[in-house]
Design an enzyme around this catalytic site. Structure first.
Site, PDB file in Angstrom:
ATOM      1  N   TYR A 256       0.846  -1.095  -0.102  1.00  0.00           N
ATOM      2  CA  TYR A 256      -0.284  -0.100   0.086  1.00  0.00           C
ATOM      3  C   TYR A 256       0.957   1.223   0.027  1.00  0.00           C
ATOM      4  O   TYR A 256       2.114   1.011   0.161  1.00  0.00           O
ATOM      5  CB  TYR A 256      -0.986   0.109   1.077  1.00  0.00           C
ATOM      6  CG  TYR A 256      -0.354   0.223   2.513  1.00  0.00           C
ATOM      7  CD1 TYR A 256      -0.290   1.732   2.879  1.00  0.00           C
ATOM      8  CD2 TYR A 256       0.355  -0.649   3.287  1.00  0.00           C
ATOM      9  CE1 TYR A 256       0.313   1.942   4.320  1.00  0.00           C
ATOM     10  CE2 TYR A 256       1.146  -0.327   4.479  1.00  0.00           C
ATOM     11  CZ  TYR A 256       0.997   0.961   4.936  1.00  0.00           C
ATOM     12  OH  TYR A 256       1.524   1.516   6.122  1.00  0.00           O
ATOM     13  N   CYS A 257       0.437   2.580  -0.068  1.00  0.00           N
ATOM     14  CA  CYS A 257       1.008   3.764  -0.245  1.00  0.00           C
ATOM     15  C   CYS A 257       0.037   4.695   0.551  1.00  0.00           C
ATOM     16  O   CYS A 257      -0.721   4.725   1.389  1.00  0.00           O
ATOM     17  CB  CYS A 257       1.513   3.936  -1.519  1.00  0.00           C
ATOM     18  SG  CYS A 257       0.371   4.210  -2.796  1.00  0.00           S
ATOM     19  N   GLY A 258       0.053   5.858  -0.191  1.00  0.00           N
ATOM     20  CA  GLY A 258      -0.681   6.980   0.341  1.00  0.00           C
ATOM     21  C   GLY A 258      -2.195   6.898  -0.263  1.00  0.00           C
ATOM     22  O   GLY A 258      -3.237   7.002   0.146  1.00  0.00           O
TER      23      GLY A 258
END
Length: 306
Positions: A256-258
């Site tokens: 995941y990331c932002g």
């Protein structure tokens, strides 16, 4: 099986062949086109949030179809869906038809900045069922550095592509929801692809969304996937980088990331070394919408509770 060495990778397949399934050098793309292969090029443009200028300065690879990163490969932001939800499949299908995309074509995507937006477009089109989608390694800068020809938009004859009748459907790439991302900490490896300061987090103004990371996630910034020149680093280095975090093909991997941009970049990097990884499209921007979800703050995976 999600997040382990792909069953489609043969034991006798070279690292170069595995990489070429998802990443092509400018020379490889040019060779395919000169050989008469069915290749469709997509240029993914975006507006630099700091300068307000588009990623491309007017030059493009001849025949490339222009797309826009933040309009074509996501739905409008929402608290429930996050900053960059996946596009509605009917909307994406309409655009894919207008671009002339066909399932029998090799679709090569490029951008002007480290393949960050190209990787998102790659993931979305694979998710929508297109079988052969790849990224131009290093993007337009690598093409130019290789001395390969370009045209200027204002000089080019703008012939629209021939529309297709392609049918798309969602769900062809492994993905996680919030619960699945948290469970991945126990069942496999969960990677956070944001830059390190965002992973560490810290204090925020009253009423602002929390900063930090999903407890148990490991920091693996997506910019580490590329060299100073903007192309993806070599397979041995990527294997060392991700193997040190436990993403070595023996366990499921989630990323995941932002908001689902850098995470796609890391999924692409992992695919280039033969490891399938699931992406959490909603990522942090969706995670923090629910105040009951736990947040870890600090440099360690479980940090301290925010």
């Amino acid at each position: 099986m999600t997040g382990v060495v792909s069953d489609a990778v043969r034991a006798d397949e070279t690292a170069e062949a595995v990489r070429a399934r998802v990443l092509l050098t400018p020379q490889q793309v040019q060779a395919l086109r000169r050989a008469g292969a069915d290749v469709t090029l997509l240029a993914v443009d975006s507006i630099n949030p700091y300068t307000g200028r588009p990623a491309f300065s007017g030059e493009r690879i001849e025949g490339a179809i222009r797309t826009e990163a933040y309009a074509d490969f996501q739905a409008p932001a929402s608290p429930e869906g996050g900053q960059r939800p996946l596009p509605e499949i009917a909307v994406l299908q309409e655009k894919a038809r207008a671009w002339g995309l066909r399932p029998e074509s090799t679709i090569v995507i490029y951008d002007g900045d480290r393949s960050m937006t190209a990787a998102r477009a790659w993931w979305v089109l694979k998710w929508a069922g297109l079988p052969d989608v790849r990224v131009l390694d290093g993007g337009l800068p690598a093409w130019l550095a290789g001395g390969l020809p370009v045209v200027r938009d204002d000089d080019a004859v703008r012939t629209p592509p021939t529309p297709s009748a392609i049918t798309l459907s969602p769900g062809h790439m492994p993905e996680l929801d919030a619960e699945g991302a948290l469970a991945m900490v126990e069942t496999g490896v969960l990677l956070d692809a944001r830059i390190r300061p965002n992973y560490i987090g810290g204090p925020v103004a009253p009423g602002s969304a929390p900063r930090g990371h999903i407890p148990g996630a490991l920091s693996a910034p997506a910019p580490d996937n590329v060299t100073d020149y903007g192309n993806f680093t070599d397979a041995a280095t990527l294997a060392e980088l991700y193997g040190a975090l436990g993403a070595d093909g023996s366990r499921p991997v989630g990323v995941y990331c932002g908001a689902g941009m850098s995470a796609a970049h890391s999924v692409l990097a992992l695919a280039s070394i033969g490891i399938d990884a699931a992406m959490y499209p909603g990522s942090w921007s969706q995670w923090v919408h629910d105040p009951s979800r736990p947040v870890a703050v600090g440099a360690h995976p479980y940090g301290r509770k925010a």
